[in-house]
Design an enzyme around this catalytic site. Structure first.
Site, PDB file in Angstrom:
ATOM      1  N   ASP A  12       0.950  -1.235  -0.037  1.00 45.30           N
ATOM      2  CA  ASP A  12       0.004  -0.055  -0.002  1.00 45.30           C
ATOM      3  C   ASP A  12       0.844   1.358  -0.041  1.00 45.30           C
ATOM      4  O   ASP A  12       1.957   1.168   0.578  1.00 45.30           O
ATOM      5  CB  ASP A  12      -0.780   0.085   1.207  1.00 45.30           C
ATOM      6  CG  ASP A  12      -2.112   0.904   1.231  1.00 45.30           C
ATOM      7  OD1 ASP A  12      -2.407   1.404   0.027  1.00 45.30           O
ATOM      8  OD2 ASP A  12      -2.650   1.044   2.170  1.00 45.30           O
ATOM      9  N   GLY A  13       0.202   2.565  -0.539  1.00 40.40           N
ATOM     10  CA  GLY A  13       0.859   3.508  -0.557  1.00 40.40           C
ATOM     11  C   GLY A  13       1.547   4.217  -1.725  1.00 40.40           C
ATOM     12  O   GLY A  13       2.293   5.016  -1.904  1.00 40.40           O
ATOM     13  N   ARG A  16       0.269   7.665  -2.408  1.00 40.27           N
ATOM     14  CA  ARG A  16       0.930   8.908  -1.816  1.00 40.27           C
ATOM     15  C   ARG A  16       2.407   8.903  -1.980  1.00 40.27           C
ATOM     16  O   ARG A  16       2.811  10.007  -2.178  1.00 40.27           O
ATOM     17  CB  ARG A  16       0.877   8.217  -0.324  1.00 40.27           C
ATOM     18  CG  ARG A  16      -0.478   8.832   0.206  1.00 40.27           C
ATOM     19  CD  ARG A  16      -0.849   7.907   1.695  1.00 40.27           C
ATOM     20  NE  ARG A  16      -1.423   6.814   1.361  1.00 40.27           N
ATOM     21  CZ  ARG A  16      -1.516   5.692   2.339  1.00 40.27           C
ATOM     22  NH1 ARG A  16      -1.071   6.108   3.543  1.00 40.27           N
ATOM     23  NH2 ARG A  16      -1.973   4.665   1.890  1.00 40.27           N
ATOM     24  N   ARG A  25      -0.456   9.319 -10.147  1.00 38.72           N
ATOM     25  CA  ARG A  25      -0.603   8.097  -9.311  1.00 38.72           C
ATOM     26  C   ARG A  25       0.006   6.966 -10.024  1.00 38.72           C
ATOM     27  O   ARG A  25       0.564   6.151  -9.574  1.00 38.72           O
ATOM     28  CB  ARG A  25      -2.103   7.946  -8.845  1.00 38.72           C
ATOM     29  CG  ARG A  25      -2.974   8.687  -7.983  1.00 38.72           C
ATOM     30  CD  ARG A  25      -4.304   8.273  -7.733  1.00 38.72           C
ATOM     31  NE  ARG A  25      -4.331   6.950  -7.012  1.00 38.72           N
ATOM     32  CZ  ARG A  25      -4.335   6.725  -5.919  1.00 38.72           C
ATOM     33  NH1 ARG A  25      -3.985   7.901  -5.149  1.00 38.72           N
ATOM     34  NH2 ARG A  25      -4.076   5.604  -5.243  1.00 38.72           N
ATOM     35  N   SER A  57      -7.641  -5.344  -5.189  1.00 35.79           N
ATOM     36  CA  SER A  57      -8.736  -6.041  -4.513  1.00 35.79           C
ATOM     37  C   SER A  57      -9.922  -6.083  -5.190  1.00 35.79           C
ATOM     38  O   SER A  57     -10.264  -5.152  -6.094  1.00 35.79           O
ATOM     39  CB  SER A  57      -8.865  -5.102  -3.210  1.00 35.79           C
ATOM     40  OG  SER A  57      -9.507  -3.940  -3.142  1.00 35.79           O
ATOM     41  N   ASN A  60     -11.047  -2.602  -5.423  1.00 34.85           N
ATOM     42  CA  ASN A  60     -10.226  -1.574  -6.218  1.00 34.85           C
ATOM     43  C   ASN A  60     -10.875  -1.149  -7.405  1.00 34.85           C
ATOM     44  O   ASN A  60     -10.574  -0.165  -8.175  1.00 34.85           O
ATOM     45  CB  ASN A  60      -8.944  -2.001  -6.445  1.00 34.85           C
ATOM     46  CG  ASN A  60      -7.962  -1.944  -5.177  1.00 34.85           C
ATOM     47  OD1 ASN A  60      -7.104  -2.792  -5.077  1.00 34.85           O
ATOM     48  ND2 ASN A  60      -8.231  -0.874  -4.462  1.00 34.85           N
ATOM     49  N   ARG A  63     -12.086   2.597  -8.201  1.00 31.09           N
ATOM     50  CA  ARG A  63     -11.318   3.568  -8.398  1.00 31.09           C
ATOM     51  C   ARG A  63     -11.660   4.296  -9.885  1.00 31.09           C
ATOM     52  O   ARG A  63     -12.711   3.465 -10.523  1.00 31.09           O
ATOM     53  CB  ARG A  63      -9.837   3.380  -8.496  1.00 31.09           C
ATOM     54  CG  ARG A  63      -9.567   2.672  -7.051  1.00 31.09           C
ATOM     55  CD  ARG A  63      -8.105   2.758  -6.831  1.00 31.09           C
ATOM     56  NE  ARG A  63      -7.775   2.328  -5.414  1.00 31.09           N
ATOM     57  CZ  ARG A  63      -6.554   2.255  -4.904  1.00 31.09           C
ATOM     58  NH1 ARG A  63      -5.467   2.696  -5.751  1.00 31.09           N
ATOM     59  NH2 ARG A  63      -6.375   2.061  -3.742  1.00 31.09           N
ATOM     60  N   ARG A 180       1.776  -4.826   6.237  1.00 26.62           N
ATOM     61  CA  ARG A 180       1.384  -3.998   5.464  1.00 26.62           C
ATOM     62  C   ARG A 180       2.195  -2.626   5.415  1.00 26.62           C
ATOM     63  O   ARG A 180       2.578  -2.057   6.713  1.00 26.62           O
ATOM     64  CB  ARG A 180      -0.253  -3.625   6.180  1.00 26.62           C
ATOM     65  CG  ARG A 180      -0.827  -2.515   5.242  1.00 26.62           C
ATOM     66  CD  ARG A 180      -2.237  -2.323   5.320  1.00 26.62           C
ATOM     67  NE  ARG A 180      -2.925  -1.699   4.532  1.00 26.62           N
ATOM     68  CZ  ARG A 180      -4.175  -1.334   4.070  1.00 26.62           C
ATOM     69  NH1 ARG A 180      -5.050  -2.298   4.575  1.00 26.62           N
ATOM     70  NH2 ARG A 180      -4.626  -0.668   3.112  1.00 26.62           N
ATOM     71  N   ARG A 186      -5.076  -1.892   8.725  1.00 25.08           N
ATOM     72  CA  ARG A 186      -6.317  -2.681   8.653  1.00 25.08           C
ATOM     73  C   ARG A 186      -6.006  -3.709   7.540  1.00 25.08           C
ATOM     74  O   ARG A 186      -5.329  -3.582   6.920  1.00 25.08           O
ATOM     75  CB  ARG A 186      -7.707  -1.863   7.931  1.00 25.08           C
ATOM     76  CG  ARG A 186      -7.218  -0.642   6.791  1.00 25.08           C
ATOM     77  CD  ARG A 186      -8.316   0.033   6.382  1.00 25.08           C
ATOM     78  NE  ARG A 186      -7.871   1.038   5.374  1.00 25.08           N
ATOM     79  CZ  ARG A 186      -7.562   2.215   5.610  1.00 25.08           C
ATOM     80  NH1 ARG A 186      -7.584   2.554   6.893  1.00 25.08           N
ATOM     81  NH2 ARG A 186      -7.214   2.919   4.722  1.00 25.08           N
ATOM     82  N   SER A 188      -8.276  -4.753   5.106  1.00 27.59           N
ATOM     83  CA  SER A 188      -8.930  -4.383   3.537  1.00 27.59           C
ATOM     84  C   SER A 188      -9.327  -5.570   2.753  1.00 27.59           C
ATOM     85  O   SER A 188      -8.840  -5.856   1.696  1.00 27.59           O
ATOM     86  CB  SER A 188      -7.945  -3.566   2.844  1.00 27.59           C
ATOM     87  OG  SER A 188      -7.572  -2.239   3.597  1.00 27.59           O
TER      88      SER A 188
HETATM   89  C1  IPE Z   1      -5.446  -2.712  -0.142  1.00 29.83           C
HETATM   90  O1  IPE Z   1      -5.069  -1.399  -0.235  1.00 29.83           O
HETATM   91  C2  IPE Z   1      -5.520  -3.435  -1.508  1.00 29.83           C
HETATM   92  C3  IPE Z   1      -4.160  -3.352  -2.265  1.00 29.83           C
HETATM   93  C4  IPE Z   1      -3.239  -3.037  -1.828  1.00 29.83           C
HETATM   94  C5  IPE Z   1      -4.360  -4.089  -3.322  1.00 29.83           C
HETATM   95  P1  IPE Z   1      -6.228  -0.235  -0.309  1.00 29.83           P
HETATM   96  O2  IPE Z   1      -5.620   1.150  -0.623  1.00 29.83           O
HETATM   97  O3  IPE Z   1      -7.215  -0.517  -1.553  1.00 29.83           O
HETATM   98  O4  IPE Z   1      -7.170  -0.228   1.047  1.00 29.83           O
HETATM   99  P2  IPE Z   1      -8.058   0.753   1.648  1.00 29.83           P
HETATM  100  O5  IPE Z   1      -9.031   1.440   0.721  1.00 29.83           O
HETATM  101  O6  IPE Z   1      -6.892   1.872   2.067  1.00 29.83           O
HETATM  102  O7  IPE Z   1      -8.446   0.123   2.850  1.00 29.83           O
HETATM  103  C1  IPE Z   2      -1.569   0.262  -3.442  1.00 28.06           C
HETATM  104  O1  IPE Z   2      -1.459   1.748  -3.562  1.00 28.06           O
HETATM  105  C2  IPE Z   2      -2.052  -0.286  -4.737  1.00 28.06           C
HETATM  106  C3  IPE Z   2      -3.364  -0.692  -4.899  1.00 28.06           C
HETATM  107  C4  IPE Z   2      -4.212  -0.612  -3.901  1.00 28.06           C
HETATM  108  C5  IPE Z   2      -3.483  -0.970  -6.240  1.00 28.06           C
HETATM  109  P1  IPE Z   2      -2.581   2.902  -3.409  1.00 28.06           P
HETATM  110  O2  IPE Z   2      -3.020   3.037  -4.764  1.00 28.06           O
HETATM  111  O3  IPE Z   2      -3.500   2.248  -2.631  1.00 28.06           O
HETATM  112  O4  IPE Z   2      -1.734   4.031  -2.814  1.00 28.06           O
HETATM  113  P2  IPE Z   2      -2.593   5.040  -1.697  1.00 28.06           P
HETATM  114  O5  IPE Z   2      -2.964   4.128  -0.567  1.00 28.06           O
HETATM  115  O6  IPE Z   2      -3.584   5.737  -2.358  1.00 28.06           O
HETATM  116  O7  IPE Z   2      -1.384   5.811  -1.137  1.00 28.06           O
HETATM  117 MG    MG Z   3      -4.119   2.410  -0.428  1.00 19.48          MG
END
Ligand code: IPE
Ligand code: IPE
Ligand code: MG
Length: 236
Positions: A12-13, A16, A25, A57, A60, A63, A180, A186, A188
């Protein structure tokens, strides 16, 4: 270092990471994908047996159309790269989740990659793609219900083991450790059945910045934990 047999990772991240650099992104996802490739090879050298990465997920899809398309294109690229460079890679790879919602060409590439890599000797990498724990359990319940309907099973045959055997992860052990990144605490919708007694480790690093040394730090922390599984390890 005492390595767990199986580590699960919520990557995750990425968003950001890009935002901090005033980049789109997508650049974060690209860096995240490069990091995944590198980390897999580093984990193979460590001697880890199994690692599962949460890549996309079932939630996802919410989005923007653009971001979903970018992520699917990145997956295509990732699979093509694995097909092209098969000889340079030592790991095995498969995918968990519901493939039926993915485009046909992606599904075909996944089958090719899994097959091509199946004779490799290194770490077994599991990529969770259109994966959701609730959806996985729902699919398992449907399968079990159909087996009861056809007379293969009786309701009394439904044990915890039987349920595990109907999940996408049926062929390998539950993760002992969940990592994580990005500071979120969490699940997720990730591996909720399989993580029932796993140790959780949360890193503040954003996924594109997470290195094998950070993973080793998580393993060291894991080794310092007292895993009781509801019982007691000390007698007093
Ligand atoms: C969890 O991250 C899913 C993946 C890393 C693929 P998300 O960024 O989708 O989770 P939430 O929305 O913050 O819970
Ligand atoms: C994780 O990064 C990748 C996926 C969930 C596909 P994010 O896209 O959730 O990044 P943040 O949480 O917005 O920073
Ligand atoms: Mg995320």
């Amino acid at each position: 270092m005492n390595l767990p047999q199986h580590i699960a990772v919520i990557m995750d991240g990425n968003g950001r990471w890009a935002k901090k650099r005033l980049m789109p992104r997508m650049m974060g996802h690209r860096k995240g994908s490069e990091n995944l490739k590198k980390l897999i090879n580093d984990c193979d050298r460590l001697g880890l047996e199994h690692i599962t990465f949460y890549a996309f997920s079932t939630e996802n899809w919410k989005r923007s159309q653009e971001e979903v398309k970018n992520l699917m294109d990145l997956l295509r690229e990732y699979l093509n790269d694995h097909i092209k460079n098969e000889k340079d890679n030592n790991f095995k790879i498969d995918f968990i989740g519901d493939m039926s919602r993915l485009d046909e060409d992606i599904r075909e590439k996944m089958i090719i990659v899994r097959q091509l890599y199946s004779t490799h000797k290194g770490i077994f990498v599991h990529i969770a793609m259109n994966y959701g724990s609730r959806d996985e359990i729902r699919r398992a319940v449907v399968d079990i219900a159909n087996e009861i309907k056809s007379g293969e099973l009786e309701p009394d045959d439904i044990t915890e083991e039987l349920i595990s055997q109907h999940l996408d992860t049926k062929n390998y052990p539950d993760p002992e450790l969940l990592i994580r990144t990005s500071g979120e605490m969490r699940l997720s919708n990730f591996l909720m059945w399989q993580l029932a007694y796993s140790e959780f480790y949360f890193s503040d690093k954003l996924w594109p910045d997470f290195r094998v040394d950070d993973l080793i730090e998580a393993v060291n922390e894991y080794n310092s934990r007292d895993r009781r599984f509801g019982g007691r390890n000390e007698v007093n």
